[in-house]
Enzyme design. Structure first.
Site, mmCIF file in Angstrom:
data_model
loop_
_atom_site.group_PDB
_atom_site.id
_atom_site.type_symbol
_atom_site.label_atom_id
_atom_site.label_comp_id
_atom_site.label_asym_id
_atom_site.label_seq_id
_atom_site.Cartn_x
_atom_site.Cartn_y
_atom_site.Cartn_z
ATOM 1 N N SER A 153 5.054 -4.590 -11.581
ATOM 2 C CA SER A 153 5.277 -3.517 -12.578
ATOM 3 C C SER A 153 6.615 -3.347 -13.054
ATOM 4 O O SER A 153 7.641 -4.033 -12.435
ATOM 5 C CB SER A 153 5.236 -1.987 -11.693
ATOM 6 O OG SER A 153 5.289 -1.123 -12.616
ATOM 7 N N LYS A 202 -1.145 -1.671 -6.485
ATOM 8 C CA LYS A 202 -0.371 -1.784 -8.172
ATOM 9 C C LYS A 202 -1.589 -0.636 -8.940
ATOM 10 O O LYS A 202 -0.927 0.112 -9.875
ATOM 11 C CB LYS A 202 -0.582 -2.968 -8.633
ATOM 12 C CG LYS A 202 -0.401 -3.011 -10.381
ATOM 13 C CD LYS A 202 1.122 -2.854 -10.521
ATOM 14 C CE LYS A 202 1.539 -2.592 -11.789
ATOM 15 N NZ LYS A 202 0.672 -3.155 -13.119
ATOM 16 N N HIS A 243 -0.514 2.959 -8.130
ATOM 17 C CA HIS A 243 0.754 2.959 -8.811
ATOM 18 C C HIS A 243 0.391 3.348 -10.281
ATOM 19 O O HIS A 243 1.389 4.348 -10.810
ATOM 20 C CB HIS A 243 1.863 1.549 -8.656
ATOM 21 C CG HIS A 243 2.684 1.561 -9.799
ATOM 22 N ND1 HIS A 243 2.720 1.295 -11.085
ATOM 23 C CD2 HIS A 243 4.174 1.745 -9.630
ATOM 24 C CE1 HIS A 243 3.662 1.364 -11.745
ATOM 25 N NE2 HIS A 243 4.768 1.449 -10.829
ATOM 26 N N ASN A 244 -0.254 2.474 -10.972
ATOM 27 C CA ASN A 244 -0.412 2.858 -12.428
ATOM 28 C C ASN A 244 -1.294 4.221 -12.423
ATOM 29 O O ASN A 244 -1.132 5.006 -13.465
ATOM 30 C CB ASN A 244 -1.501 2.101 -13.097
ATOM 31 C CG ASN A 244 -0.746 0.523 -13.293
ATOM 32 O OD1 ASN A 244 0.186 0.310 -12.647
ATOM 33 N ND2 ASN A 244 -1.093 -0.101 -14.334
ATOM 34 N N GLU A 295 1.304 6.890 -12.162
ATOM 35 C CA GLU A 295 1.916 6.785 -13.604
ATOM 36 C C GLU A 295 1.299 7.503 -14.775
ATOM 37 O O GLU A 295 1.981 8.422 -15.270
ATOM 38 C CB GLU A 295 2.194 5.458 -14.048
ATOM 39 C CG GLU A 295 2.864 5.082 -15.355
ATOM 40 C CD GLU A 295 2.498 3.719 -15.611
ATOM 41 O OE1 GLU A 295 3.079 2.703 -14.923
ATOM 42 O OE2 GLU A 295 1.879 3.513 -16.803
#
Ligand code: NBP
Length: 478
Positions: A130, A184, A187-188, A191
């Site tokens: 990232s 990940k 995480h996105n 976001e």
């Protein structure tokens, strides 16, 4: 014969090129390759002087330019291209070589590819990266998953290229199989929630508090000095401060209000539904992008559907502070949900995720980097088996202190017809989570009425069915 490179990168679009440059900048010889050779040539023309690069046109030459066991980072478009590259590499590689997929692959694909590579005697790692192009070049947050022994062979390189916060590199072996790409993905997803909450705060400051974009930009700049200190809040201030060269207006005012997406938020929401984990913040953020895309429908509906006709209010300092607190409380909930989802996935897949480490490696390099992640790290350091972040004193108090403001903002937005799906769903989650007894008793009654799905009683063990439409008697069914 030329010296062999320690690691290879195939896929020299913006991410692969910058990752290769980052690795080379640490003194590591890097082999580079791209499907279209012109891109490799361009890479060498632009960056050959930056480090020790060996460029190859064919995959075979690329493979031969690497020391064994080979370590090959694949940085191509996620999906079929990754399978295509693995297929091409496999017959050229030796037992024990390591293929590292550092793109945004969907974790079930990573699980499948790990098994396929293992069957061919190869080691496979699914690695989340990232930080966008700048992160890839200067220091990303890296979430490596897969065989821990394979990770040990690239650890030194990964630790040298990752972002560093307080002396700690933002990289740690996350877990086996698809764990790296899973983390990940979440995480996105977080976001998405973070960005949606920021957009809702901007909407309220604009359409309820009546402020213009530069004034809202200054507020975000100010917010970035406190609890909300984060990359996304910082760049919100910058985006809102930008003036459009063509019209002289704030640039945001001439940008079309339709949000794009590449699918990782949707994957996160679907996985939460599959796990049965309430993930309202991220999911509402995905839905809000979907609603934003219906631009032509909205234009018609705006002239047809009645609303409360919001009257603009003058700048009101207490309203601005209320919005800040609502944003912070909603953000705490979004992270609590995302971390609860990772915990559930870790149990489901036996990944052994250490959630405090996830917060640690997200503190730098990545898009959701934030001061607040230190608090999350501390929470998991103290309570590794924490069910929900809301239950540690720091977050319990933070939300308790913010809740009056949070409720006022939601009432005001609702009265004025300003949509705040992430703010309000986060509060509903909070109110639902802190309730010992909710209304699901009625849901069970209805399900038993129409489908004989049975229910449990609060006073007796066992499962029961009531003959609702017959004589109304209750029978025990187990
Ligand atoms: P893209 O996702 O735009 O992919 C372009 C690269 O894929 C080019 O090198 C292209 O080669 C190669 N490629 C394609 Br398309 N099909 C191929 C195939 N069948 N065989 C071999 N190579 C193929 O590049 P990116 O934006 O640098 O992203 C790379 C990965 O990193 C993606 O998974 C992305 O989701 C992820 N990521 C991106 C960002 C970001 O900020 N952009 C951030 C974090 C992660 P060609 O030159 O021959 O067409």
């Amino acid at each position: 014969m030329a010296e062999k490179s320690r690691i290879g990168v195939t896929g020299l679009a913006v991410m692969g090129a910058n990752l290769a440059r980052n690795i080379a900048s640490r003194g590591v010889p890097v082999a580079v390759h791209n499907r279209t050779y012109a891109k490799t040539e361009q890479f060498m023309a632009d960056y050959a002087s930056e480090g020790d690069f060996t460029a190859s046109e064919s995959v075979a030459d690329f493979v031969n330019s690497l020391e064994t066991p080979r370590k090959i980072i694949v940085m191509v478009k996620a999906g079929k291209p990754v399978d295509g590259v693995i297929e091409e590499l496999t017959p050229l590689l030796d037992q024990g070589d390591i293929i590292i997929d550092a793109g945004n692959s969907h974790f079930p694909d990573t699980v499948r590819r790990t098994a396929e590579c293992e069957a061919n005697g190869l080691r496979f790692m699914g690695v989340g990266v990232s930080g966008g192009e700048e992160g890839a070049l200067l220091g990303p947050s890296i979430m490596p998953g897969g065989d821990p022994a394979a990770y040990e062979e690239v650890r030194e390189i990964f630790e040298s290229i990752a972002a560093v916060v307080g002396g700690t590199p933002c990289v740690v072996h996350v877990g086996p199989g698809g764990a790296g790409h899973y983390v990940k993905m979440v995480h996105n997803g977080i976001e998405y929630a973070d960005i949606q909450l920021i957009a809702e705060a901007y909407d309220l400051l604009t359409n309820v508090a009546g402020l213009d974009a530069p004034a809202v930009g200054k507020i975000f700049e100010e917010w970035n000095t406190g609890d909300l200190d984060s990359f996304l809040i910082e760049i919100t201030g910058k985006v809102l401060a930008q003036t459009d060269e063509k019209t002289g207006k704030p640039l945001v005012d001439v940008i079309v209000d339709q949000a794009g997406q590449k699918g990782t938020g949707t994957w996160t929401a679907i996985d939460a539904l599959n796990l049965g984990i309430p993930l309202t913040g991220i999911t509402e953020a995905v839905f809000a992008r979907g609603l934003s895309a219906l631009r032509s429908e909205r234009a018609v509906a705006a002239k047809t559907l009645a609303g409360p006709n919001p009257a603009k209010e003058a700048d009101d300092e207490s309203l601005v502070e209320d919005i800040r607190q609502a944003l912070y409380a909603s953000k705490v909930v979004a992270y609590a949900q995302g971390f609860a989802q990772m915990r559930a996935a870790s149990v489901e897949n036996d990944w052994g995720l250490k959630l405090g480490e996830m917060a640690t490696i997200w503190r730098g390099g990545c898009i959701i980097r934030a001061r607040f992640l230190n608090r999350i790290r501390e929470a998991y350091d103290e309570h590794p088996d924490l069910d929900n972040l809301l239950m540690v004193p720091y977050f319990t108090e933070a939300v308790a202190n913010a809740q009056d403001a949070w409720r006022r903002v939601i009432v005001k937005a609702t009265e004025q017809g300003v949509p705040i799906p992430a703010f309000s769903s986060s509060l509903s989650y909070y109110d639902g989570y802190r309730r010992e007894r909710g209304p699901a008793n009625l849901i069970q009654g209805l399900r038993d009425f129409f489908g004989a799905h049975t229910y449990k009683r609060i006073d007796t063990e066992g499962s029961f069915h009531t003959r609702w439409a017959q004589d109304g008697t209750e029978v025990r069914t187990d």
